[in-house]
Enzyme design. Structure first.
Site, PDB file in Angstrom:
ATOM      1  N   CYS A 162      48.044  56.128  24.562  1.00 35.80           N
ATOM      2  CA  CYS A 162      46.632  55.718  24.517  1.00 35.80           C
ATOM      3  C   CYS A 162      46.088  54.690  24.007  1.00 35.80           C
ATOM      4  O   CYS A 162      44.625  54.351  23.940  1.00 35.80           O
ATOM      5  CB  CYS A 162      45.685  57.134  23.897  1.00 35.80           C
ATOM      6  SG  CYS A 162      46.482  58.681  24.594  1.00 35.80           S
ATOM      7  N   HIS A 295      37.809  55.969  18.461  1.00 35.82           N
ATOM      8  CA  HIS A 295      39.079  56.700  19.562  1.00 35.82           C
ATOM      9  C   HIS A 295      38.509  58.193  19.797  1.00 35.82           C
ATOM     10  O   HIS A 295      38.657  58.531  21.036  1.00 35.82           O
ATOM     11  CB  HIS A 295      40.174  56.763  18.710  1.00 35.82           C
ATOM     12  CG  HIS A 295      41.432  57.401  19.518  1.00 35.82           C
ATOM     13  ND1 HIS A 295      41.696  56.583  20.946  1.00 35.82           N
ATOM     14  CD2 HIS A 295      42.378  58.389  19.511  1.00 35.82           C
ATOM     15  CE1 HIS A 295      42.666  57.460  21.285  1.00 35.82           C
ATOM     16  NE2 HIS A 295      43.054  58.334  20.425  1.00 35.82           N
ATOM     17  N   GLU A 306      41.153  59.697  11.912  1.00 34.76           N
ATOM     18  CA  GLU A 306      40.340  58.645  12.146  1.00 34.76           C
ATOM     19  C   GLU A 306      39.302  58.518  11.170  1.00 34.76           C
ATOM     20  O   GLU A 306      38.903  57.429  10.820  1.00 34.76           O
ATOM     21  CB  GLU A 306      39.790  58.634  13.355  1.00 34.76           C
ATOM     22  CG  GLU A 306      39.141  57.095  13.966  1.00 34.76           C
ATOM     23  CD  GLU A 306      38.748  56.915  15.442  1.00 34.76           C
ATOM     24  OE1 GLU A 306      38.409  55.882  15.901  1.00 34.76           O
ATOM     25  OE2 GLU A 306      38.548  58.035  16.212  1.00 34.76           O
ATOM     26  N   LYS A 323      34.255  59.231  24.985  1.00 38.09           N
ATOM     27  CA  LYS A 323      35.002  60.063  25.521  1.00 38.09           C
ATOM     28  C   LYS A 323      34.251  61.276  26.063  1.00 38.09           C
ATOM     29  O   LYS A 323      34.800  61.869  26.874  1.00 38.09           O
ATOM     30  CB  LYS A 323      36.396  60.195  24.894  1.00 38.09           C
ATOM     31  CG  LYS A 323      37.203  59.002  24.766  1.00 38.09           C
ATOM     32  CD  LYS A 323      38.592  59.447  23.987  1.00 38.09           C
ATOM     33  CE  LYS A 323      39.467  58.478  23.927  1.00 38.09           C
ATOM     34  NZ  LYS A 323      39.057  56.981  23.330  1.00 38.09           N
ATOM     35  N   HIS A 328      38.986  61.455  28.204  1.00 36.76           N
ATOM     36  CA  HIS A 328      39.834  60.412  27.689  1.00 36.76           C
ATOM     37  C   HIS A 328      40.915  59.944  28.827  1.00 36.76           C
ATOM     38  O   HIS A 328      41.539  60.979  29.472  1.00 36.76           O
ATOM     39  CB  HIS A 328      40.978  61.532  26.722  1.00 36.76           C
ATOM     40  CG  HIS A 328      41.729  60.425  25.860  1.00 36.76           C
ATOM     41  ND1 HIS A 328      41.910  59.132  26.178  1.00 36.76           N
ATOM     42  CD2 HIS A 328      42.712  60.728  24.839  1.00 36.76           C
ATOM     43  CE1 HIS A 328      43.144  58.809  25.339  1.00 36.76           C
ATOM     44  NE2 HIS A 328      43.126  59.753  24.313  1.00 36.76           N
ATOM     45  N   PHE A 386      49.989  58.239  21.011  1.00 30.66           N
ATOM     46  CA  PHE A 386      51.125  58.833  20.544  1.00 30.66           C
ATOM     47  C   PHE A 386      52.255  57.916  19.926  1.00 30.66           C
ATOM     48  O   PHE A 386      52.467  56.949  20.120  1.00 30.66           O
ATOM     49  CB  PHE A 386      51.727  59.595  21.641  1.00 30.66           C
ATOM     50  CG  PHE A 386      51.294  60.962  21.822  1.00 30.66           C
ATOM     51  CD1 PHE A 386      49.964  61.324  21.111  1.00 30.66           C
ATOM     52  CD2 PHE A 386      51.481  61.701  22.892  1.00 30.66           C
ATOM     53  CE1 PHE A 386      49.357  62.700  21.508  1.00 30.66           C
ATOM     54  CE2 PHE A 386      50.899  62.965  23.425  1.00 30.66           C
ATOM     55  CZ  PHE A 386      49.987  63.325  22.540  1.00 30.66           C
TER      56      PHE A 386
END
Length: 406
Positions: A162, A295, A306, A323, A328, A386
């Site tokens: 991502c 994010h 985060e 998002k 996403h 990831f």
């Protein structure tokens, strides 16, 4: 770092095609998520699907690249006069001096899914007409964009989950600063597929309703698809040639914390390192940031990690996750959200987080619930993937960071 100019940019997502649709949606807090109706996906979740992708015809001569991901890429490239802008850059610099740096997570894997379903049951041979190299291969996207514009410069696909669509900005910047190219097409494209939908479902990360980033009741992600692009160039030598509302890339931060294959460091140490590096490369302090595009995936652990990283650096910077509006978009998210920041800077507003109604007080983030006018001069965009592949981008307005600024 030396600032770079986003001379042109565009985005296509479930919010619509092009900048006008995205700006209208962000200003008016309109989301594009809908109940999942993707082919063969029997899942109780919401998705951000781009309408009309299957109606796109790949440009003549490039039919071998035909897949949903490349059709979405072409649809995105043809918005907002972006293709014409790249053609003009090629005329200025030459086809060998314009690079391509694009991010994707699954590329055209949907074609492989279909080919596998149609394979010869006796031999296992995949369906005739399946072209792995031009569709499923992660490099297929870069190859397609390069061929679409007839470019001969370096071309790279980045597939770091991502953070893919954000890390391309860093790669392009290094190439430009090294003098290897004069301009770069950067972006990210990811399209819906069963591998992604069922993969995240198996991880129990899909929400059964439109995702709610940073909400006290957040319970998972909504998957979307998008194509976002920007043309990066050096600043013009003449100070008065730069529009005050032009958008600049002023800082890049990257880290790889490798804490866990699918979970972020609980204290967001890798995320913090990326943000610190972005600030340092721009020569800015945390107090200089007028907006943070989080994010913000809407999973309990990701948002918490985060938020801890942000709390360690910022006192009270307005923040939101787009998002909630787009879903996403995975490998395209960094590019799509870079465009969201560009719109916030150019049009002087802070976009609200769609679907979030009660920000989690435990996260301690100044989460924006109503879009509002604001003279944003610097915006930070976070993309964390990831495996701890983290990237933070800093964008600034030319009125504050251009060559004509004292």
């Amino acid at each position: 770092m030396n600032p770079l100019l986003l001379s042109h940019y565009t985005a296509t997502s479930c919010l619509g095609r092009g900048l006008d649709a995205m700006l209208d949606a962000l200003r008016n807090q309109r989301g594009g998520l809908a109940p999942c109706d993707f082919e063969r996906a029997d899942l109780d979740t919401w998705i951000g699907k781009v309408e009309g992708v299957d109606d796109v015809t790949i440009r003549a001569g490039l039919e071998i690249y035909n897949c949903r991901n490349n059709r979405l890429a072409q649809l995105g490239l043809e918005q907002d006069g972006f293709a014409a802008s790249v053609a003009a850059a090629v005329a200025r610099y030459g086809a060998d001096r314009v690079g391509v740096f694009v991010g994707t997570s699954t590329s055209g894997i949907l074609e492989t899914e279909r080919a596998y379903r149609q394979r010869d049951m006796a031999t296992g041979k995949l369906a005739a007409g399946f072209h792995y190299a031009e569709t499923h291969n992660p490099y297929a996207l870069a190859s397609f964009v390069r061929a679409y514009f007839g470019l001969r410069g370096p071309a790279t696909s980045i597939s770091s989950a991502c953070s893919s669509g954000a890390k391309v900005f860093g790669s392009a910047r290094r190439m430009i600063e090294a003098g290897l190219i004069d301009a770069a097409v950067v972006g990210g494209v990811d399209s819906l597929c069963l591998t992604t939908l069922y993969g995240f479902n198996s991880l129990e990360l899909l929400s059964r309703q439109p995702c709610r980033p940073y909400d006290v009741a957040r319970d998972g992600i909504s998957i979307g698809e998008a194509a976002g692009f920007a043309l990066l160039e050096r600043l013009p030598q003449q100070a008065d040639a730069l529009d005050d509302d032009a958008v600049l890339l002023i800082g890049v931060g990257e880290s790889s914390d490798a804490h866990h294959m699918s979970s972020p460091h609980p204290d967001g140490l890798g995320a913090r390192a990326a943000m610190e590096q972005a600030l340092a490369s721009a020569g800015l302090a945390p107090g200089d940031i007028g907006y943070i595009n989080l994010h913000g995936t809407a999973t309990p652990s990701n948002d918490a990690a985060e938020s801890r990283a942000i709390a360690a650096l910022f006192d009270a910077a307005p923040a939101s996750s787009t998002k909630g509006a787009t879903g996403h978009t995975l490998g395209a998210a960094g590019a799509l959200e870079a465009v969201a920041c560009a719109l916030a800077l150019r049009h002087r507003f802070i976009p609200a987080g769609v679907n979030t109604t009660q920000p989690d007080p435990a996260l301690g983030v100044d989460y924006v619930l109503q879009s509002r006018d604001a003279d944003v001069r610097a915006a930070l965009s976070n993309s964390f993937g990831f495996g701890g592949t983290n990237c933070s981008l800093l964008f600034g307005s030319a009125r504050s960071f251009g060559a004509n600024t004292p």
